[in-house]
Design an enzyme around this catalytic site. Structure first.
Site, PDB file in Angstrom:
ATOM      1  N   ASP A   1       0.866  -1.165   0.000  1.00  0.00           N
ATOM      2  CA  ASP A   1       0.000   0.000   0.000  1.00  0.00           C
ATOM      3  C   ASP A   1       0.910   1.223   0.000  1.00  0.00           C
ATOM      4  O   ASP A   1       1.829   1.311   0.819  1.00  0.00           O
ATOM      5  CB  ASP A   1      -0.853  -0.030   1.274  1.00  0.00           C
TER       6      ASP A   1
ATOM      7  N   ASP B   1      -2.958   4.771  -2.094  1.00  0.00           N
ATOM      8  CA  ASP B   1      -3.936   5.244  -1.123  1.00  0.00           C
ATOM      9  C   ASP B   1      -4.321   6.709  -1.291  1.00  0.00           C
ATOM     10  O   ASP B   1      -3.450   7.569  -1.461  1.00  0.00           O
ATOM     11  CB  ASP B   1      -3.304   5.072   0.269  1.00  0.00           C
TER      12      ASP B   1
ATOM     13  N   GLU C   1      -6.499   4.216  -5.572  1.00  0.00           N
ATOM     14  CA  GLU C   1      -7.740   4.487  -4.845  1.00  0.00           C
ATOM     15  C   GLU C   1      -8.137   5.905  -5.230  1.00  0.00           C
ATOM     16  O   GLU C   1      -7.684   6.871  -4.631  1.00  0.00           O
ATOM     17  CB  GLU C   1      -7.546   4.393  -3.327  1.00  0.00           C
TER      18      GLU C   1
ATOM     19  N   HIS D   1     -11.290  -3.002   2.962  1.00  0.00           N
ATOM     20  CA  HIS D   1     -11.139  -2.785   4.407  1.00  0.00           C
ATOM     21  C   HIS D   1     -11.833  -1.517   4.902  1.00  0.00           C
ATOM     22  O   HIS D   1     -11.810  -1.241   6.099  1.00  0.00           O
ATOM     23  CB  HIS D   1      -9.648  -2.721   4.746  1.00  0.00           C
ATOM     24  N   ASP D   2     -12.400  -0.737   4.000  1.00  0.00           N
ATOM     25  CA  ASP D   2     -13.086   0.505   4.395  1.00  0.00           C
ATOM     26  C   ASP D   2     -14.603   0.395   4.253  1.00  0.00           C
ATOM     27  O   ASP D   2     -15.324   1.348   4.554  1.00  0.00           O
ATOM     28  CB  ASP D   2     -12.651   1.663   3.478  1.00  0.00           C
TER      29      ASP D   2
HETATM   30  C1  GLC Z   1      -7.694   5.227   2.394  1.00  0.00           C
HETATM   31  C2  GLC Z   1      -7.615   3.927   3.140  1.00  0.00           C
HETATM   32  C3  GLC Z   1      -8.213   4.103   4.489  1.00  0.00           C
HETATM   33  C4  GLC Z   1      -7.443   5.157   5.227  1.00  0.00           C
HETATM   34  C5  GLC Z   1      -7.335   6.444   4.411  1.00  0.00           C
HETATM   35  C6  GLC Z   1      -6.276   7.336   4.955  1.00  0.00           C
HETATM   36  O1  GLC Z   1      -8.990   5.604   2.126  1.00  0.00           O
HETATM   37  O2  GLC Z   1      -8.213   2.906   2.399  1.00  0.00           O
HETATM   38  O3  GLC Z   1      -8.255   2.912   5.223  1.00  0.00           O
HETATM   39  O4  GLC Z   1      -8.072   5.446   6.437  1.00  0.00           O
HETATM   40  O5  GLC Z   1      -7.008   6.214   3.077  1.00  0.00           O
HETATM   41  O6  GLC Z   1      -5.007   6.802   4.697  1.00  0.00           O
END
Ligand code: GLC
Ligand code: CA
Length: 560
Positions: free
Chosen positions: A98, A199, A256, A328-329
């Site tokens: 990540d 991310d 993402e 995971h979110d």
């Molecule tokens: C992304 C991740 C999440 C995290 C955020 C800040 O959205 O998937 O889990 O809290 O970024 O890094």
């Protein structure tokens, strides 16, 4: 579309903290992943994305990194990581880490130095500002609640954090910061990583200078969506990172990317795009409200279908999306996209087939292959996730009772995806010999890997078959590259589409309801059709009509 090695693969997301604990401290670790590589190989997945395992105080579960070059001791050591890379390679699996570079941790040495001397070199690594006429530089709302400015103790200065206050935003406008990031990315790629999941990347470009936007709640703050819509010029940073890091290494990257403008999709994932692929989040954001979870709507099967088809259309001819039903979110996909009556084995297989057969790289989130579900919570104290507490408070503030607030937060909380993996019906689902860092979903006695692996009609076996089908040379070209053509779109609770290949077509049918569904497919030449996969018998067809059973899906191959 130019063919790439990863197009044909299937990817899998591991949330290390909750995957498998090898040493009984209640926390999943890298050795645990190594021990389970054969399980993953047997499932058939090829690309593994690990949520962060870098050194971190874990204010946001590892997404707050204190040292990009070290592994957090709770997960293991750099030797463990090297061993994982090697073991994965032996099994022809590829590892993605990540890449969390919108922010670091407030415990990163850059930030510590910045606090010591905000005017100095490291002060410029962050966004550090003073109040003007008693007012903060802007009224943006942090993703986890509250405003984005936090005072630096002992000074009259404030730093920016779009996420948690322990996640100060890195200043990408500073070329030194970018240089440091690229150096680190290249260091990891040189080590043998296949690439990265990237991310929160859309946040790296802020519209500057800081200014207020119209407030959208009583708190006087504004949603970040509004702010990002106003940001221009992210391409300079992302193009530079691609040219400096990803291209020279032939790395696979998946972004993402939220809030992207439609006309910019080509810039992100087109032939010369910044990334190899990006997640399709159209279904995950469907129904979510900028006002908060209390005002959000759970999507219906028809909403789900519409979102999938829209994204397929948008990406067609441009680039290759990555498809998910959860991560995971997010809530567990089966608890979010299936109506309550559909949340059983058949329904879960249906949802699996529908997203897996879309064009794009399918990602499976750990436990999804078992049909893991949202968990249950007795009180807000049971919930660990940072953002959930704020959403709970917000529900109460907007007039929900405690029970209603817990129901809402219980549905959306990120803990749902983070409960430990259910390996067996043993204590703690076989995840740990110690005390798990987060409670297991109490249904682990019935939903677990041990009871599903090797069982012909299990959800796990169904995923295995989907993956095998994706690898089947007879159908692979069509599954990987065939255009998605929706059919019978107006038909409620029915999701149906073709994947059109060269000299063959695949038809995917899914009945998202508890009633039989009669589908008219008179134009099909049934003499050339064969059922490739289904979760029930497909009833005799008469004159081009098929009857789908409740929650039935079928994947039908048709050669010309
Ligand atoms: C992304 C991740 C999440 C995290 C955020 C800040 O959205 O998937 O889990 O809290 O970024 O890094
Ligand atoms: Ca451990």
């Amino acid at each position: 579309m130019e063919k790439k090695w990863w197009h044909k693969k299937t990817a899998y997301q591991i949330y290390p903290k909750s995957f498998y604990d090898s040493n009984g401290d209640g926390i999943g670790d890298i050795q645990g992943i190594i021990q389970k590589l054969d399980y993953l190989k047997e499932l058939g997945v090829d690309i593994l994305w690990l949520s962060p395992v870098y050194l971190s105080p874990c204010a946001d579960q590892g997404y707050d990194i204190a040292d990009y070059y070290r592994i957090d001791p709770q997960f293991g050591t750099m030797e463990d990581m090297d061993q994982l890379l090697e073991e994965a390679k032996k099994r022809e699996m590829h590892i993605l880490m990540d890449l969390v570079v919108n922010h670091c941790s407030d415990e990163h040495e850059w930030f510590k130095k910045a606090c010591q001397d905000p005017q100095g070199e490291y002060g410029k690594y962050f966004y550090i500002e003073e109040k003007k006429d008693g007012k903060l530089p802007c009224n943006w709302r942090s993703y986890f609640g509250g405003n984005v400015w936090e005072p630096i103790p002992g000074t009259d200065k404030y730093y920016l954090h779009l996420f948690h206050k322990k996640q100060p935003d890195l200043n990408w406008e500073n070329p030194k910061v970018r240089e440091e990031v690229y150096k680190m990315v290249n260091w990891w790629l040189d080590k043998g990583l296949a690439g990265f999941r990237i991310d929160a990347i859309i946040n790296i470009k802020k519209p500057l200078p800081f200014k207020d936007y119209p407030a959208d709640r009583e708190d006087g703050l504004c949603d970040m969506g509004q702010v990002l819509a106003d940001a221009r010029g992210i391409g300079q940073f992302l193009g530079e990172m691609r040219d400096t890091c990803f291209l020279p290494h032939g790395a696979f990257t998946v972004g993402e990317v939220f809030n992207v403008r439609k006309e910019e999709i080509r810039d992100f994932i087109g032939e010369q795009g910044y990334f190899s692929s990006m997640f399709d989040f159209s279904q995950t954001v469907e129904g979510k409200s900028a006002k908060g979870w209390y005002a959000s709507q759970i999507p219906s099967p028809d909403d789900y279908k519409r979102c999938c088809f829209e994204s397929q259309k948008t990406a067609q001819g441009i680039g290759y999306l990555s498809n998910i039903i959860e991560n995971h979110d997010e809530p567990r996909g089966v608890s979010h996209y299936l109506p309550p009556e559909g949340r059983q084995e058949k329904g879960k297989k249906l949802l699996a087939a529908m997203y897996f057969m879309l064009k794009g790289l399918p990602f499976i989130y750990q436990g999804q292959e078992l049909g893991m579900e949202n968990s249950v919570y007795q009180s807000i104290e049971d919930i660990d996730d940072v953002g959930s507490k704020d959403e709970y408070r917000r529900c109460l503030e907007m007039g929900c009772s405690e029970k209603e607030a817990l129901d809402i937060v219980g549905h959306y909380t990120r803990d749902n995806a983070r409960t430990p993996f259910q390996w067996s019906c043993e204590e703690n689902g076989g995840f740990t010999k110690g005390k798990p860092w987060l409670n297991l979903n109490p249904n682990y006695k019935t939903i677990n890997a041990e009871s599903q692996v090797g069982k012909e009609d299990s959800i796990y076996s169904f995923y295995q078959k989907l993956i095998r089908l994706r690898k089947n040379p007879q159908w692979q070209e069509t599954i990987v590259y065939g255009e998605t053509v929706p059919i019978l779109e107006k038909e409620e609770n029915l999701m149906a589409y073709y994947r059109k290949g060269e000299g063959q077509t695949i038809l995917v049918l899914g009945n998202f309801s508890g009633d039989e569904k009669n589908v008219n497919l008179a134009q099909l030449d049934w003499s050339r059709a064969q059922i490739l996969l289904s979760n029930d018998q497909l009833e005799e067809r008469e004159k081009g009509r098929v009857t789908l059973q409740p929650w039935q899906c079928a994947v039908i191959g048709i050669s010309q």
